[in-house]
Design an enzyme around this catalytic site. Structure first.
Site, PDB file in Angstrom:
ATOM      1  N   CYS A   1       1.170  -0.861  -0.083  1.00  0.00           N
ATOM      2  CA  CYS A   1       0.244  -0.116   0.093  1.00  0.00           C
ATOM      3  C   CYS A   1       0.468   1.067  -0.141  1.00  0.00           C
ATOM      4  CB  CYS A   1      -0.848   0.135   1.235  1.00  0.00           C
ATOM      5  SG  CYS A   1      -0.501  -0.013   3.107  1.00  0.00           S
TER       6      CYS A   1
ATOM      7  N   ASN B   1       2.273   1.428   4.449  1.00  0.00           N
ATOM      8  CA  ASN B   1       3.016  -0.036   4.600  1.00  0.00           C
ATOM      9  C   ASN B   1       2.846  -0.038   6.192  1.00  0.00           C
ATOM     10  OD1 ASN B   1       6.354  -1.841   5.047  1.00  0.00           O
ATOM     11  ND2 ASN B   1       3.932  -1.982   4.868  1.00  0.00           N
TER      12      ASN B   1
ATOM     13  N   CYS C   1      -0.421   1.154   7.687  1.00  0.00           N
ATOM     14  CA  CYS C   1      -2.356   0.237   7.940  1.00  0.00           C
ATOM     15  C   CYS C   1      -3.084  -1.203   7.107  1.00  0.00           C
ATOM     16  CB  CYS C   1      -3.444   2.064   7.264  1.00  0.00           C
ATOM     17  SG  CYS C   1      -3.014   2.978   8.533  1.00  0.00           S
ATOM     18  N   ARG C   2      -3.110  -0.806   5.618  1.00  0.00           N
ATOM     19  CA  ARG C   2      -3.577  -2.047   4.620  1.00  0.00           C
ATOM     20  C   ARG C   2      -2.396  -2.601   4.579  1.00  0.00           C
ATOM     21  NH1 ARG C   2      -5.563   1.328  -0.096  1.00  0.00           N
ATOM     22  NH2 ARG C   2      -3.802   2.602   0.476  1.00  0.00           N
ATOM     23  N   SER C   3      -1.616  -2.598   3.856  1.00  0.00           N
ATOM     24  CA  SER C   3      -0.782  -4.301   4.095  1.00  0.00           C
ATOM     25  C   SER C   3      -0.227  -4.853   5.019  1.00  0.00           C
ATOM     26  CB  SER C   3       0.422  -3.682   3.222  1.00  0.00           C
ATOM     27  OG  SER C   3       1.031  -2.234   3.321  1.00  0.00           O
TER      28      SER C   3
ATOM     29  N   ASP D   1      -8.811   2.573   2.339  1.00  0.00           N
ATOM     30  CA  ASP D   1      -7.286   3.472   2.925  1.00  0.00           C
ATOM     31  C   ASP D   1      -7.736   4.332   4.505  1.00  0.00           C
ATOM     32  OD1 ASP D   1      -5.115   4.757   4.528  1.00  0.00           O
ATOM     33  OD2 ASP D   1      -3.554   5.156   2.721  1.00  0.00           O
TER      34      ASP D   1
END
Length: 155
Positions: free
Chosen positions: A8, A11, A13-15, A123
């Site tokens: 993301c 690096n 939050c999402r990933s 995000d």
């Protein structure tokens, strides 16, 4: 052994959430995956997982204490079998960075989820909705796992 990299923007939050969830899924289903995550940007390099993601991972009994943001490196395109971006911008950035022979490894996370094939994982840094991100990532886990298993069988 299949190697998967989730990517993301920052690096944090999402990933890393995808990394933790897929690592746990892999262990529970004995898939033997190597899972990591990275950022397309340098903005958060060295920072720990964002508190909203950390809370979700703790709720799922996933340790995030070893997770720190890092930017994707050229060697990642050689090392990983699958490089999965969380949104279209990440995928475009990854395709621009990837050597020609590695572009086939780059995918959009929700591309395999029926009815969401062209959608992004929003995000939560901007939306504040970490549960939405969690549910979308959870929806993709079994579908990605199946793709990884199919790849292993054809190797």
């Amino acid at each position: 052994m299949t190697k998967v990299l989730f990517v993301c923007l920052g690096n944090i939050c999402r990933s890393p959430m995808a990394e933790g969830l897929m690592r746990q899924y892999s262990e529970e289903h004995q898939l033997g995956l190597i899972v990591d995550s990275a950022a397309t940007s340098r903005w958060e390099v060295g920072n720990p997982v964002y508190p909203g993601t950390k809370q979700i991972l703790q709720r799922e009994n996933i340790d995030s204490s070893h997770m720190f943001s890092r930017q994707i490196k050229p060697e990642d395109f050689e090392m990983f079998d699958w490089i999965i971006g969380m949104d279209h911008e990440n995928v475009e950035d990854l395709l621009a960075m990837a050597p020609k022979q590695a572009r086939h490894k780059v995918h959009l996370y929700l591309e395999g989820v029926p009815g969401k094939e062209n959608q992004k994982v929003p995000d939560p840094w901007y939306t504040g909705n970490f549960d939405q991100t969690y549910h979308l990532l959870q929806a993709g886990l079994p579908l990605w796992a199946e793709k990884f298993k199919m790849e292993t069988k054809t190797d």
